[in-house]
Design an enzyme around this catalytic site. Structure first.
Site, PDB file in Angstrom:
ATOM      1  N   SER A 147     -46.235  -4.725  65.055  1.00 24.35           N
ATOM      2  CA  SER A 147     -47.229  -5.737  65.422  1.00 24.35           C
ATOM      3  C   SER A 147     -48.452  -5.176  66.119  1.00 24.35           C
ATOM      4  O   SER A 147     -49.518  -5.796  66.088  1.00 24.35           O
ATOM      5  CB  SER A 147     -46.578  -6.798  66.308  1.00 24.35           C
ATOM      6  OG  SER A 147     -46.066  -6.221  67.505  1.00 24.35           O
TER       7      SER A 147
ATOM      8  N   HIS B  42     -43.622 -10.370  61.798  1.00 21.88           N
ATOM      9  CA  HIS B  42     -45.042 -10.341  61.438  1.00 21.88           C
ATOM     10  C   HIS B  42     -45.255 -10.167  59.934  1.00 21.88           C
ATOM     11  O   HIS B  42     -46.385 -10.259  59.460  1.00 21.88           O
ATOM     12  CB  HIS B  42     -45.766  -9.219  62.188  1.00 21.88           C
ATOM     13  CG  HIS B  42     -46.093  -9.552  63.608  1.00 21.88           C
ATOM     14  ND1 HIS B  42     -47.275 -10.163  63.980  1.00 21.88           N
ATOM     15  CD2 HIS B  42     -45.374  -9.377  64.750  1.00 21.88           C
ATOM     16  CE1 HIS B  42     -47.277 -10.329  65.294  1.00 21.88           C
ATOM     17  NE2 HIS B  42     -46.137  -9.861  65.783  1.00 21.88           N
TER      18      HIS B  42
ATOM     19  N   LYS C 136     -45.027 -17.606  63.474  1.00 26.32           N
ATOM     20  CA  LYS C 136     -46.229 -16.857  63.137  1.00 26.32           C
ATOM     21  C   LYS C 136     -46.822 -17.429  61.848  1.00 26.32           C
ATOM     22  O   LYS C 136     -47.491 -18.450  61.890  1.00 26.32           O
ATOM     23  CB  LYS C 136     -45.913 -15.362  63.075  1.00 26.32           C
ATOM     24  CG  LYS C 136     -45.572 -14.802  64.457  1.00 26.32           C
ATOM     25  CD  LYS C 136     -45.312 -13.324  64.451  1.00 26.32           C
ATOM     26  CE  LYS C 136     -45.173 -12.760  65.857  1.00 26.32           C
ATOM     27  NZ  LYS C 136     -44.128 -13.364  66.688  1.00 26.32           N
TER      28      LYS C 136
END
Length: 407
Positions: free
Chosen positions: A195, A229, A258
């Site tokens: 990330s 992610h 996310k």
């Protein structure tokens, strides 16, 4: 009982973080969201900043799902039907139809037997590592893995552990070799997308290394991937690092918070493993699940992702990311190139990073500066995150702000 001495000690530690440039400081507070208008995407109105709008370039909502009417509408409808909260943990009376429907949909999406929801991806990682680790388990982990993996390994108390250099598969093999004869099971753990950098694990090579050593451990080398992610923002259909690399983890962890734009985390894998985790994972057993409204919203987002509209959003996201990376490079900034919408502008200096973030904020751009210990010393950066609800004009506006500083 007074706590004056502890309070003084804690205050001194915070002052030290401030002096070193490591403190995160006061949080920005969003008080209103302006919808897209004309050539611009959504804008944030912040507490204490009047009516000045901000472009948010530090959001994990990669597909803009959190603001989509269908997703919001499904959450509102389910909340009216079931109530605002689940009222109990899952095994008592906190399991609702939408929870089960979402778990089945996630398993199908990833081509797995089963899935189970947690309150967050952080809780998922911590619980899965703890539950799958015995006194005869060895943990092998990438050096740049997320904080949740680091803390999960601390909680687990394994027989031993090895940390391999970032994305270095030869060093990974060396750490696996060290565990031979000392453990019955190995958990080989990596982020899918890292990330802080936006780069991805060489998953095919990691899986191959695990299979090379698998017969040397009575209970296997188990590849665990946290692709929070990656899922929804990476790969042709948004199935993350597995899809992009053509490899498959034994245990896949991801988030609803996310690219899917809602809240919560999940694990998906073999049915027997999920059954075991439901009986042993502490943050599943003893914590309330996500709300029924959140489960319904996540299901709506997943359906959008797994269709033509999702493909279009992913194409747009890749196009915007390429536009932004190319613009930064033309301005003379160092970036770590890649298809993932995390675009790190490498500054490599804490003070300069803070200066850049202040300049961006002063010009209506929200971006996150990362310094040690969040990233290694010398890797200080500004992490930009492109979203599909940005526009070409938004990207150009941010580049223009940076161009004024570069000149």
């Amino acid at each position: 009982m007074p706590i004056d001495r502890m309070r003084a000690a804690l205050a001194a530690q915070v002052e030290s973080l401030d002096a070193e440039g490591r403190a995160k400081g006061a949080e920005t507070v969003v008080v209103r969201v302006l919808p897209p208008a004309g050539e611009r995407g959504p804008r944030m109105i912040l507490e204490g900043q009047g009516e000045r709008p901000f472009i948010r370039m530090n959001s994990n909502s990669y597909l803009g799902m959190s603001l989509r009417e269908r997703v919001v509408g499904e959450e509102e409808e389910a909340t009216r039907e079931y109530g605002a909260g689940p009222g109990a943990v899952r095994f008592i009376s906190g399991t609702y139809g939408p929870h089960v429907e979402l778990e089945r949909a996630l398993a199908r999406f990833h081509g797995r037997d089963a899935a189970m929801l947690f309150s967050s991806a952080y809780a998922t990682v911590m619980s899965v590592i703890a539950a799958l680790t015995s006194e005869r388990t060895w943990l092998v982990s990438d050096a740049l893995n997320h904080n949740c993996i680091i803390n999960g390994m601390k909680l687990a108390r394994p027989a031993g552990k090895g940390i391999y250099r970032h994305n270095d598969v030869d060093d990974c093999r060396a750490r696996l070799s060290e565990a031979v004869g000392k453990a019955d099971r190995v958990l080989l753990i990596t982020d899918g997308i890292f990330s802080m950098r936006g780069d991805h694990a060489p998953l095919a090579e990691i899986v191959a290394a695990a299979r090379e050593f698998d017969d040397r451990f009575p209970e296997n080398v188990v590849v665990v991937v946290d692709d929070s992610h990656g899922v929804g923002s990476f790969g042709a259909t948004g199935r993350g690092t597995e899809e992009y690399t053509g490899a498959r983890a034994d245990v896949l962890i991801a988030t609803l918070g996310k690219a899917l734009g809602v809240n919560g985390g999940y694990v998906t894998c073999d049915d027997a493993v999920v059954r075991y985790l439901r009986e042993t994972a502490p943050m599943y057993i003893y914590s309330n699940p996500i709300t029924v409204g959140e489960a319904s919203a996540a299901l709506a987002a997943l359906k959008l992702l797994d269709g033509e509209e999702g493909r279009a959003l992913l194409d747009r996201l890749r196009s915007l990311t390429k536009r932004f990376e190319s613009g930064l490079t033309k301005l003379g900034f160092e970036v770590i190139p890649g298809e993932h919408p995390v675009v790190p502008l490498m500054v490599r200096d804490t003070a300069r990073t803070r200066e850049l973030v202040k300049h961006l904020f002063a010009n209506g751009v929200l971006a996150t500066g990362l310094a040690y210990p969040v990233v290694p010393k010398g890797d200080e950066e500004i992490r930009f995150q492109v979203n599909a609800d940005h526009t070409e004009a938004d990207i150009d506006e941010v580049l223009g702000v940076l161009a004024r500083l570069a000149s």
